[in-house]
Design a protein around this motif. Structure first.
Motif, short mmCIF file in Angstrom:
data_model
loop_
_atom_site.label_atom_id
_atom_site.label_comp_id
_atom_site.label_asym_id
_atom_site.label_seq_id
_atom_site.Cartn_x
_atom_site.Cartn_y
_atom_site.Cartn_z
N PRO A 1 -34.90 33.89 -46.83
CA PRO A 1 -36.24 33.38 -46.49
C PRO A 1 -36.26 32.44 -45.29
O PRO A 1 -37.27 32.30 -44.63
N PHE A 2 -35.12 31.82 -44.98
CA PHE A 2 -35.10 30.91 -43.86
C PHE A 2 -34.79 31.62 -42.54
O PHE A 2 -35.04 31.09 -41.48
N TYR B 1 -35.81 35.00 -41.86
CA TYR B 1 -36.85 35.95 -41.48
C TYR B 1 -37.85 35.36 -40.48
O TYR B 1 -38.28 36.08 -39.58
N PRO B 2 -38.23 34.10 -40.55
CA PRO B 2 -39.16 33.58 -39.53
C PRO B 2 -38.57 33.54 -38.11
O PRO B 2 -39.31 33.48 -37.14
N LEU B 3 -37.24 33.56 -37.99
CA LEU B 3 -36.64 33.56 -36.67
C LEU B 3 -36.84 34.87 -35.94
O LEU B 3 -36.85 34.90 -34.72
#
Length: 49
Positions: free
Chosen positions: A43-44, A46-48
């Motif tokens: 989850p940390f 995927y935003p990248l």
């Protein structure tokens, strides 16, 4: 260790100063993909992308 010395000597002789940042970036992205495949980290990351 001789491989790194030979590679560093090659970069100095051939004036390929642009090559180490590219290799470092590829290693970082590869490590991110390798260690980011776990469910706790996903989850940390995927935003990248």
């Amino acid at each position: 260790m001789d491989l790194f010395k030979d590679f560093w000597g090659f970069l100095g002789i051939r004036k390929k100063y642009w090559l180490p940042p590219i290799i470092l970036a590829l290693l970082l992205v590869g490590g991110l993909l390798l260690f980011g495949s776990g469910p706790a980290v996903a989850p940390f990351i995927y935003p990248l992308f």
